[in-house]
Design a protein around this motif. Structure first.
Motif, PDB file in Angstrom:
ATOM      1  N   VAL A   1      -6.401 -15.776   7.781  1.00 44.73           N
ATOM      2  CA  VAL A   1      -5.104 -16.134   7.191  1.00 44.73           C
ATOM      3  C   VAL A   1      -5.188 -16.159   5.673  1.00 44.73           C
ATOM      4  CG1 VAL A   1      -3.374 -17.963   6.972  1.00 44.73           C
ATOM      5  CG2 VAL A   1      -4.309 -17.395   9.219  1.00 44.73           C
ATOM      6  N   ILE A   2      -6.259 -16.739   5.144  1.00 45.41           N
ATOM      7  CA  ILE A   2      -6.425 -16.814   3.681  1.00 45.41           C
ATOM      8  C   ILE A   2      -6.467 -15.416   3.075  1.00 45.41           C
ATOM      9  CG2 ILE A   2      -8.030 -17.445   1.847  1.00 45.41           C
ATOM     10  CD1 ILE A   2      -8.765 -19.912   3.545  1.00 45.41           C
ATOM     11  N   ALA A   3      -7.268 -14.526   3.660  1.00 44.58           N
ATOM     12  CA  ALA A   3      -7.405 -13.171   3.119  1.00 44.58           C
ATOM     13  C   ALA A   3      -6.084 -12.415   3.181  1.00 44.58           C
ATOM     14  CB  ALA A   3      -8.474 -12.408   3.887  1.00 44.58           C
ATOM     15  N   GLN A   4      -5.421 -12.470   4.323  1.00 47.85           N
ATOM     16  CA  GLN A   4      -4.194 -11.690   4.488  1.00 47.85           C
ATOM     17  C   GLN A   4      -3.058 -12.228   3.630  1.00 47.85           C
ATOM     18  OE1 GLN A   4      -3.986 -11.969   8.740  1.00 47.85           O
ATOM     19  NE2 GLN A   4      -5.443 -10.305   9.058  1.00 47.85           N
ATOM     20  N   THR A   5      -2.973 -13.550   3.527  1.00 45.66           N
ATOM     21  CA  THR A   5      -1.926 -14.140   2.694  1.00 45.66           C
ATOM     22  C   THR A   5      -2.147 -13.824   1.222  1.00 45.66           C
ATOM     23  OG1 THR A   5      -1.638 -15.933   4.300  1.00 45.66           O
ATOM     24  CG2 THR A   5      -0.749 -16.290   2.093  1.00 45.66           C
ATOM     25  N   LEU A   6      -3.384 -13.916   0.773  1.00 44.19           N
ATOM     26  CA  LEU A   6      -3.701 -13.594  -0.619  1.00 44.19           C
ATOM     27  C   LEU A   6      -3.391 -12.132  -0.916  1.00 44.19           C
ATOM     28  CD1 LEU A   6      -4.875 -14.232  -3.387  1.00 44.19           C
ATOM     29  CD2 LEU A   6      -7.166 -13.851  -2.434  1.00 44.19           C
ATOM     30  N   SER A   7      -3.775 -11.241  -0.014  1.00 42.54           N
ATOM     31  CA  SER A   7      -3.508  -9.821  -0.207  1.00 42.54           C
ATOM     32  C   SER A   7      -2.005  -9.553  -0.283  1.00 42.54           C
ATOM     33  CB  SER A   7      -4.133  -9.013   0.935  1.00 42.54           C
ATOM     34  OG  SER A   7      -3.961  -7.632   0.732  1.00 42.54           O
ATOM     35  N   GLY A   8      -1.240 -10.135   0.646  1.00 46.81           N
ATOM     36  CA  GLY A   8       0.208  -9.959   0.626  1.00 46.81           C
ATOM     37  C   GLY A   8       0.830 -10.497  -0.647  1.00 46.81           C
ATOM     38  N   ALA A   9       0.337 -11.647  -1.123  1.00 46.45           N
ATOM     39  CA  ALA A   9       0.870 -12.250  -2.354  1.00 46.45           C
ATOM     40  C   ALA A   9       0.601 -11.357  -3.564  1.00 46.45           C
ATOM     41  CB  ALA A   9       0.249 -13.626  -2.569  1.00 46.45           C
ATOM     42  N   LEU A  10      -0.564 -10.718  -3.611  1.00 52.40           N
ATOM     43  CA  LEU A  10      -0.887  -9.833  -4.722  1.00 52.40           C
ATOM     44  C   LEU A  10       0.052  -8.623  -4.750  1.00 52.40           C
ATOM     45  CD1 LEU A  10      -4.793  -9.934  -4.543  1.00 52.40           C
ATOM     46  CD2 LEU A  10      -3.359 -10.846  -6.387  1.00 52.40           C
TER      47      LEU A  10
ATOM     48  N   ASN B   1       0.832  -1.201   0.000  1.00 55.89           N
ATOM     49  CA  ASN B   1       0.000   0.000   0.000  1.00 55.89           C
ATOM     50  C   ASN B   1       0.863   1.246   0.000  1.00 55.89           C
ATOM     51  OD1 ASN B   1      -2.995  -0.040   0.100  1.00 55.89           O
ATOM     52  ND2 ASN B   1      -2.661  -1.571   1.684  1.00 55.89           N
ATOM     53  N   GLY B   2       1.950   1.198   0.781  1.00 59.76           N
ATOM     54  CA  GLY B   2       2.823   2.361   0.906  1.00 59.76           C
ATOM     55  C   GLY B   2       3.469   2.766  -0.406  1.00 59.76           C
ATOM     56  N   TRP B   3       4.135   1.801  -1.079  1.00 59.85           N
ATOM     57  CA  TRP B   3       4.844   2.208  -2.301  1.00 59.85           C
ATOM     58  C   TRP B   3       3.895   2.486  -3.462  1.00 59.85           C
ATOM     59  CZ3 TRP B   3       4.876  -0.246  -7.030  1.00 59.85           C
ATOM     60  CH2 TRP B   3       4.529  -1.604  -7.092  1.00 59.85           C
ATOM     61  N   LEU B   4       2.764   1.765  -3.530  1.00 61.76           N
ATOM     62  CA  LEU B   4       1.815   2.032  -4.607  1.00 61.76           C
ATOM     63  C   LEU B   4       1.149   3.408  -4.458  1.00 61.76           C
ATOM     64  CD1 LEU B   4       0.258  -1.499  -5.127  1.00 61.76           C
ATOM     65  CD2 LEU B   4       1.410  -0.119  -6.865  1.00 61.76           C
ATOM     66  N   ARG B   5       0.841   3.787  -3.220  1.00 56.88           N
ATOM     67  CA  ARG B   5       0.340   5.147  -3.012  1.00 56.88           C
ATOM     68  C   ARG B   5       1.409   6.161  -3.397  1.00 56.88           C
ATOM     69  NH1 ARG B   5      -1.828   3.807   3.042  1.00 56.88           N
ATOM     70  NH2 ARG B   5      -3.828   2.846   2.494  1.00 56.88           N
ATOM     71  N   GLY B   6       2.660   5.833  -3.085  1.00 57.50           N
ATOM     72  CA  GLY B   6       3.755   6.742  -3.411  1.00 57.50           C
ATOM     73  C   GLY B   6       3.889   7.002  -4.895  1.00 57.50           C
ATOM     74  N   VAL B   7       3.608   5.990  -5.726  1.00 54.44           N
ATOM     75  CA  VAL B   7       3.689   6.178  -7.181  1.00 54.44           C
ATOM     76  C   VAL B   7       2.322   6.542  -7.772  1.00 54.44           C
ATOM     77  CG1 VAL B   7       5.671   4.625  -7.364  1.00 54.44           C
ATOM     78  CG2 VAL B   7       3.366   3.711  -7.738  1.00 54.44           C
ATOM     79  N   GLN B   8       1.407   6.984  -6.915  1.00 52.21           N
ATOM     80  CA  GLN B   8       0.096   7.510  -7.319  1.00 52.21           C
ATOM     81  C   GLN B   8      -0.828   6.448  -7.919  1.00 52.21           C
ATOM     82  OE1 GLN B   8       0.119  11.368  -7.075  1.00 52.21           O
ATOM     83  NE2 GLN B   8       1.859  10.642  -5.893  1.00 52.21           N
ATOM     84  N   ASP B   9      -0.600   5.180  -7.569  1.00 49.09           N
ATOM     85  CA  ASP B   9      -1.446   4.099  -8.063  1.00 49.09           C
ATOM     86  C   ASP B   9      -2.457   3.750  -6.967  1.00 49.09           C
ATOM     87  OD1 ASP B   9      -2.632   1.711  -8.876  1.00 49.09           O
ATOM     88  OD2 ASP B   9      -0.782   0.870  -9.679  1.00 49.09           O
ATOM     89  N   THR B  10      -3.710   4.096  -7.178  1.00 48.96           N
ATOM     90  CA  THR B  10      -4.736   3.830  -6.174  1.00 48.96           C
ATOM     91  C   THR B  10      -5.641   2.662  -6.551  1.00 48.96           C
ATOM     92  OG1 THR B  10      -6.177   5.455  -7.241  1.00 48.96           O
ATOM     93  CG2 THR B  10      -4.802   6.231  -5.422  1.00 48.96           C
ATOM     94  N   ARG B  11      -5.576   2.244  -7.820  1.00 46.16           N
ATOM     95  CA  ARG B  11      -6.484   1.181  -8.278  1.00 46.16           C
ATOM     96  C   ARG B  11      -6.079  -0.181  -7.737  1.00 46.16           C
ATOM     97  NH1 ARG B  11      -6.602  -2.481 -12.353  1.00 46.16           N
ATOM     98  NH2 ARG B  11      -4.584  -1.755 -13.107  1.00 46.16           N
ATOM     99  N   ARG B  12      -4.804  -0.520  -7.856  1.00 48.41           N
ATOM    100  CA  ARG B  12      -4.380  -1.853  -7.421  1.00 48.41           C
ATOM    101  C   ARG B  12      -4.513  -2.069  -5.911  1.00 48.41           C
ATOM    102  NH1 ARG B  12       1.195  -3.159 -10.369  1.00 48.41           N
ATOM    103  NH2 ARG B  12       1.499  -0.906 -10.145  1.00 48.41           N
TER     104      ARG B  12
ATOM    105  N   ALA C   1       3.491  -9.811  -5.871  1.00 48.70           N
ATOM    106  CA  ALA C   1       3.503 -10.033  -7.318  1.00 48.70           C
ATOM    107  C   ALA C   1       3.607  -8.711  -8.077  1.00 48.70           C
ATOM    108  CB  ALA C   1       2.238 -10.783  -7.733  1.00 48.70           C
ATOM    109  N   ALA C   2       2.973  -7.659  -7.541  1.00 52.26           N
ATOM    110  CA  ALA C   2       3.071  -6.343  -8.179  1.00 52.26           C
ATOM    111  C   ALA C   2       4.504  -5.837  -8.156  1.00 52.26           C
ATOM    112  CB  ALA C   2       2.143  -5.358  -7.472  1.00 52.26           C
ATOM    113  N   LEU C   3       5.224  -6.125  -7.068  1.00 49.53           N
ATOM    114  CA  LEU C   3       6.639  -5.741  -6.981  1.00 49.53           C
ATOM    115  C   LEU C   3       7.461  -6.475  -8.032  1.00 49.53           C
ATOM    116  CD1 LEU C   3       7.767  -5.517  -3.237  1.00 49.53           C
ATOM    117  CD2 LEU C   3       7.810  -3.701  -4.956  1.00 49.53           C
ATOM    118  N   VAL C   4       7.255  -7.784  -8.119  1.00 50.00           N
ATOM    119  CA  VAL C   4       8.009  -8.596  -9.080  1.00 50.00           C
ATOM    120  C   VAL C   4       7.758  -8.108 -10.501  1.00 50.00           C
ATOM    121  CG1 VAL C   4       8.286 -10.919 -10.033  1.00 50.00           C
ATOM    122  CG2 VAL C   4       8.058 -10.604  -7.552  1.00 50.00           C
ATOM    123  N   ALA C   5       6.517  -7.732 -10.795  1.00 53.02           N
ATOM    124  CA  ALA C   5       6.162  -7.282 -12.138  1.00 53.02           C
ATOM    125  C   ALA C   5       6.856  -5.985 -12.526  1.00 53.02           C
ATOM    126  CB  ALA C   5       4.644  -7.108 -12.240  1.00 53.02           C
ATOM    127  N   GLU C   6       7.337  -5.223 -11.535  1.00 53.24           N
ATOM    128  CA  GLU C   6       8.024  -3.960 -11.836  1.00 53.24           C
ATOM    129  C   GLU C   6       9.441  -4.188 -12.371  1.00 53.24           C
ATOM    130  OE1 GLU C   6       7.017  -0.777 -11.600  1.00 53.24           O
ATOM    131  OE2 GLU C   6       4.982  -1.260 -10.926  1.00 53.24           O
TER     132      GLU C   6
END
Length: 447
Positions: free
Chosen positions: A200-209, A154-165, A212-217
């Motif tokens: 656990v399922i929700a938090q793990t899935l959210s963290g994984a998403l 959330n921190g770095w995506l807000r920093g780059v002005q990305d609010t959708r993801r 994955a966004a970091l890796v895609a950069e």
């Protein structure tokens, strides 16, 4: 050569502020709304499971608070680099914050396996509730790495002005968990444990998403201890600031309890509404973090100052709107939370203070976001500690000594708010916060 990624001339636009603030508000509200669903589902299992979730949830709330610290610290640093036209370096801030988040999350998992029972016992005072809470905690703790990775994301995506993801990565898993929770608790038959598994399922899935966004950069993913250390210093100051808040509000509750059940009940109603208002106004502060950091990172201190003024005014407008609603609901809102007439009478004692503070609080929360975005965390830390030790805490304990009741307690909170407001306005006027550059007093981060 890197090109600037934002148009600083448009940074102060109300539409642009709203484009960041509104999605942030939804993200901020997602977790509390899920907790309400979780509580309602578990509540039908009986008194002991509900009490167990209350105890375990208190512990996990502290973990979520750590996540907020990680997110706020990362937003400002990433926004500065983004504003300087270096998106790769902004994302790299997210990489380092994610390593820290993962390390802390794994430490919490291990700690809860060995110490969860003792912690639950200390909070619940032993018995069936402590046993059930310990069992819930040991499982729910496995979601902590994902929870903290999501905070860093959330921190770095807000920093780059990305609010959708962030919106998708937080709301989607929480909706899934809200559906899974009753299914796991009842038809599947896991009972209380089903609630923990859904978490656990929700938090793990959210963290994984977010991971994955970091890796895609396609940036370097290796840890950089020096940068992690710089981020931890920033987090330390935010943590100290947060501890000052926690100590103040815990003391206020302790003093209210000494005036009787009706007083502490009314205080709980007012303070939870105060926290709700803070949650909504924090969305504006998050927009301020991202936009002010980007403007200063791009060397545009004039835009940063214009942003500070505009966001301060918007904070006042939003706070005033809340105050009008609070004043209009003075005779009605307390009845939503309690049918006890004594509680209603005590709530009316706190209500004028509560309503009067909201416009001031709107400005305070907005300007907090400005200074966090500017990286002026040390000043914020010192101001908050000074306000707590020099205003709020002495005032509420004086209220107890002089038998001033709930009015005295909320007068103390008003004093705390006024001290912070004056300190923020003086800092804003001095201009010492508006330091330009990709980083504030640190070396440049390699991409």
């Amino acid at each position: 050569m890197s090109q600037p990624t934002i148009a600083t001339g448009r940074v102060a636009s109300p539409r642009r502020i709203a484009a960041l603030a509104l999605p942030a508000l939804v993200v901020l509200a997602a977790e509390p709304l899920y907790v309400l669903v979780d509580t309602a589902v578990v509540g039908h299992l009986g008194r002991v499971p509900l009490a167990a979730v209350a105890v375990g949830g208190t512990v996990m709330t502290l973990t979520a608070w750590l996540g907020t610290v990680v997110a706020y610290g990362t937003t400002g640093r990433a926004a500065r680099r983004f504003g300087a036209g270096d998106r790769a370096a902004a994302v790299a801030e997210g990489v380092q914050a994610s390593w820290s988040a993962l390390g802390v999350g794994l430490a919490v998992v291990v700690g809860m396996q060995f110490g969860g029972g003792a912690l639950a016992g200390a909070l619940a005072g032993g018995g069936d509730v402590a046993v059930a809470a310990a069992e819930w905690l040991r499982i729910a703790a496995f979601g902590t790495p994902g929870l903290l990775l999501a905070a860093a994301g959330n921190g770095w995506l807000r920093g780059v002005q990305d609010t959708r993801r962030p919106l998708l990565f937080v709301v989607g898993p929480n909706v899934l968990s809200a559906v899974l929770c009753p299914v796991l608790v009842y038809p599947v038959g896991l009972g209380l444990i089903g609630s923990a598994v859904a978490n656990v399922i929700a938090q793990t899935l959210s963290g994984a998403l977010f991971a994955a966004a970091l890796v895609a950069e396609r940036v370097a993913l290796r840890p950089r201890p020096r940068i992690i250390g710089q981020q931890l210093v920033l987090s330390r100051d935010l943590l100290i600031r947060g501890v000052a808040f926690q100590a103040s509000f815990l003391s206020a509750t302790a003093v209210a309890a000494r005036f009787g059940a009706a007083t502490v009940g009314a205080h709980q109603i007012a303070v939870q509404l105060w926290f709700f208002a803070a949650l909504v106004l924090d969305a504006l502060a998050i927009a301020a973090q991202a936009l002010v950091g980007a403007a200063l990172g791009g060397g545009d201190d004039a835009t940063a100052r214009a942003l500070a003024r505009r966001i301060g005014r918007l904070g006042a407008i939003c706070g005033t709107a809340f105050a009008v609603l609070a004043a209009a609901g003075a005779g009605v809102v307390p009845t939503w939370f309690s049918s006890d007439r004594a509680v209603h009478e005590q709530a009316l004692v706190a209500w004028p203070w509560f309503a009067a503070m909201l416009p001031l609080a709107g400005v305070v929360f907005a300007l907090d976001g400005v200074l966090i975005g500017a990286g002026d965390i040390r000043y914020l830390r010192n101001l908050t500690v000074a306000g707590a030790l020099g205003g709020f805490l002495p005032a509420i304990w004086l209220a107890y000594a002089l038998d001033l009741g709930l009015g005295g307690i909320w007068a103390g909170l008003m004093l705390f708010t006024v001290i912070r407001l004056i300190g923020l306005l003086l800092r804003l006027r001095s201009g010492a916060w508006a330091v330009t550059g990709a980083v504030r007093g640190e070396e440049r981060l390699p991409a």
